[in-house]
Design a protein around this motif. Structure first.
Motif, mmCIF file in Angstrom:
data_model
loop_
_atom_site.group_PDB
_atom_site.id
_atom_site.type_symbol
_atom_site.label_atom_id
_atom_site.label_comp_id
_atom_site.label_asym_id
_atom_site.label_seq_id
_atom_site.Cartn_x
_atom_site.Cartn_y
_atom_site.Cartn_z
ATOM 1 N N LEU A 65 3.750 -1.561 5.465
ATOM 2 C CA LEU A 65 2.422 -1.880 5.978
ATOM 3 C C LEU A 65 1.701 -2.977 5.222
ATOM 4 O O LEU A 65 0.745 -3.550 5.732
ATOM 5 C CB LEU A 65 1.532 -0.629 5.935
ATOM 6 N N VAL A 66 2.165 -3.270 4.029
ATOM 7 C CA VAL A 66 1.365 -4.116 3.145
ATOM 8 C C VAL A 66 1.013 -5.452 3.789
ATOM 9 O O VAL A 66 -0.129 -5.923 3.690
ATOM 10 C CB VAL A 66 2.072 -4.305 1.782
ATOM 11 N N ASP A 67 1.944 -6.096 4.508
ATOM 12 C CA ASP A 67 1.654 -7.402 5.101
ATOM 13 C C ASP A 67 0.621 -7.277 6.215
ATOM 14 O O ASP A 67 -0.288 -8.118 6.329
ATOM 15 C CB ASP A 67 2.933 -8.043 5.631
ATOM 16 N N GLN A 68 0.736 -6.220 7.063
ATOM 17 C CA GLN A 68 -0.230 -6.034 8.140
ATOM 18 C C GLN A 68 -1.631 -5.801 7.587
ATOM 19 O O GLN A 68 -2.617 -6.353 8.093
ATOM 20 C CB GLN A 68 0.173 -4.835 9.002
ATOM 21 N N VAL A 69 -1.725 -4.978 6.559
ATOM 22 C CA VAL A 69 -3.028 -4.660 5.987
ATOM 23 C C VAL A 69 -3.637 -5.877 5.314
ATOM 24 O O VAL A 69 -4.817 -6.195 5.506
ATOM 25 C CB VAL A 69 -2.914 -3.484 4.997
ATOM 26 N N ARG A 70 -2.822 -6.590 4.533
ATOM 27 C CA ARG A 70 -3.349 -7.744 3.806
ATOM 28 C C ARG A 70 -3.736 -8.888 4.739
ATOM 29 O O ARG A 70 -4.568 -9.727 4.397
ATOM 30 C CB ARG A 70 -2.304 -8.214 2.793
ATOM 31 N N LEU A 107 -5.295 -8.373 7.537
ATOM 32 C CA LEU A 107 -6.641 -7.989 7.979
ATOM 33 C C LEU A 107 -7.641 -7.965 6.826
ATOM 34 O O LEU A 107 -8.809 -8.344 6.986
ATOM 35 C CB LEU A 107 -6.586 -6.606 8.633
ATOM 36 N N VAL A 108 -7.200 -7.468 5.671
ATOM 37 C CA VAL A 108 -8.062 -7.342 4.487
ATOM 38 C C VAL A 108 -7.314 -7.995 3.320
ATOM 39 O O VAL A 108 -6.568 -7.309 2.605
ATOM 40 C CB VAL A 108 -8.390 -5.863 4.179
ATOM 41 N N PRO A 109 -7.477 -9.300 3.118
ATOM 42 C CA PRO A 109 -6.649 -10.038 2.148
ATOM 43 C C PRO A 109 -6.643 -9.460 0.737
ATOM 44 O O PRO A 109 -5.605 -9.484 0.062
ATOM 45 C CB PRO A 109 -7.262 -11.445 2.177
#
Length: 340
Positions: A214-219, A221-223
């Motif tokens: 998930l880390v890429d999807q989350v970052r 949206l929320v860098p």
């Protein structure tokens, strides 16, 4: 010495209850006549009106629950109903609506799959509501776990960003509605793209499809990373969840839907610099009566959504209810309402 207070008439000598005599398949859930439990000092007897059906009770029925569980056992880790008998100094009065959950219910002592249940007074939450029992009966464990994870495990504040991993579980859906009520921005996950609508219906701002990373999807949206993350999937994805959180943010480990509760060869250095890792196991005292009252009012006003999947009528439908929970094909909370 405190004196007992009792409801208008004496409780019957026997009651109907679901009993697991020995672990096994659905047939091991037997509806029987058993003695009404005798209340001990410091305990409360509740006439059960409804109870939720949970995965932990499926595990108890199969013999896969905590080692301290002994049989025969009446399962049920939560219930809602009316006070039947209590100590005068308990602050509880006969006929008062009350909810209870956890604290050994259905495991170290008999639980709520019955017409009456006795529990320690400290794990009883009084309330007043006109909501149907089919709604209230599914709330105690679900809301207690969700609220406790947010308030105790994460200390979530208005304006913060929250990631819920395992978002289509009952706790995940409840946590989303509670977090939105607190003024948070919510990211939440599902493994099935077609279930993203369920997350949006619960108020989720950003539904995410979880493919294990998930880390890429989350970052995207929320860098800088989210302020807080609620881990419900388990240790198999915990390292990835930790990487979605900003420095000085917090991850709360509450559940393991995927079944992995431990990490082989764990080292603290797997936790990113400055990220906090906490856990939440849940106790009734973590859901104050005034908070539960606020949640009930929010439901009545339509501000909070309750993910009730199906309501069953009568103890005789318990096998169907557990089969539905075990299959996982009907998302949301399954609730049994006892007929008078």
């Amino acid at each position: 010495m405190s004196q007992p207070t009792a409801a208008g008439g004496a409780a019957p000598a026997t009651m109907r209850a679901v009993v697991v005599t020995r672990p096994g398949c659905l047939d091991s859930l037997e509806v029987k006549d058993v003695p009404v439990p005798v209340r001990k000092p410091g305990w409360v007897r509740i006439r059960v009106k409804a109870f939720g059906v949970n995965e932990s009770e499926v595990s108890t029925r199969k013999g896969e629950s905590d080692p301290e569980v002994t049989y025969p056992r009446i399962p049920g880790i939560e219930g809602a109903g009316v006070v039947d008998e209590a100590d005068e100094d308990s602050g509880l009065r006969p006929g008062q609506q009350a909810a209870t959950m956890m604290g050994g219910m259905g495991r170290t002592f008999d639980g709520a799959y019955a017409e009456y249940v006795t529990v320690p007074a400290g794990q009883v939450i009084p309330f007043t509501s006109e909501l149907p029992w089919g709604v209230v009966g599914g709330l105690p464990e679900m809301f207690q776990t969700a609220y406790g994870s947010l308030a105790v495990g994460l200390g979530l504040q208005a304006g913060q960003t929250l990631l819920i991993r395992g978002g289509t579980s009952t706790v995940g859906l409840s946590a989303a509605t509670l977090a939105k009520d607190r003024g948070a921005t919510v990211l939440s996950t599902t493994r099935s793209p077609e279930r993203a609508g369920e997350l949006r219906a619960a108020g989720v701002d950003h539904p995410l499809v979880d493919d294990g990373t998930l880390v890429d999807q989350v970052r995207e949206l929320v860098p800088d990373g989210v302020d807080a993350a609620l881990e419900l999937v388990g240790c198999s994805v915990l390292a990835d969840t930790l990487r979605t959180v900003r420095r000085h943010g917090t991850v709360c480990f509450t559940g393991a839907l995927a079944g992995q509760w431990t990490i082989p060869d764990f080292t603290p250095f797997m936790i990113p610099n400055g990220v906090r890792l906490t856990s939440y196991t849940g106790e009734a005292v973590d859901l104050p009566a005034e908070v539960f009252a606020h949640q009930l009012q929010a439901i009545a006003e339509g501000r909070l959504k309750v993910p009730v999947a199906k309501v069953y009528h009568g103890l005789e439908q318990i096998r169907e209810a557990q089969a539905d929970v075990e299959s996982g094909t009907t998302p949301g909370k399954h609730v049994v309402v006892l007929t008078d």
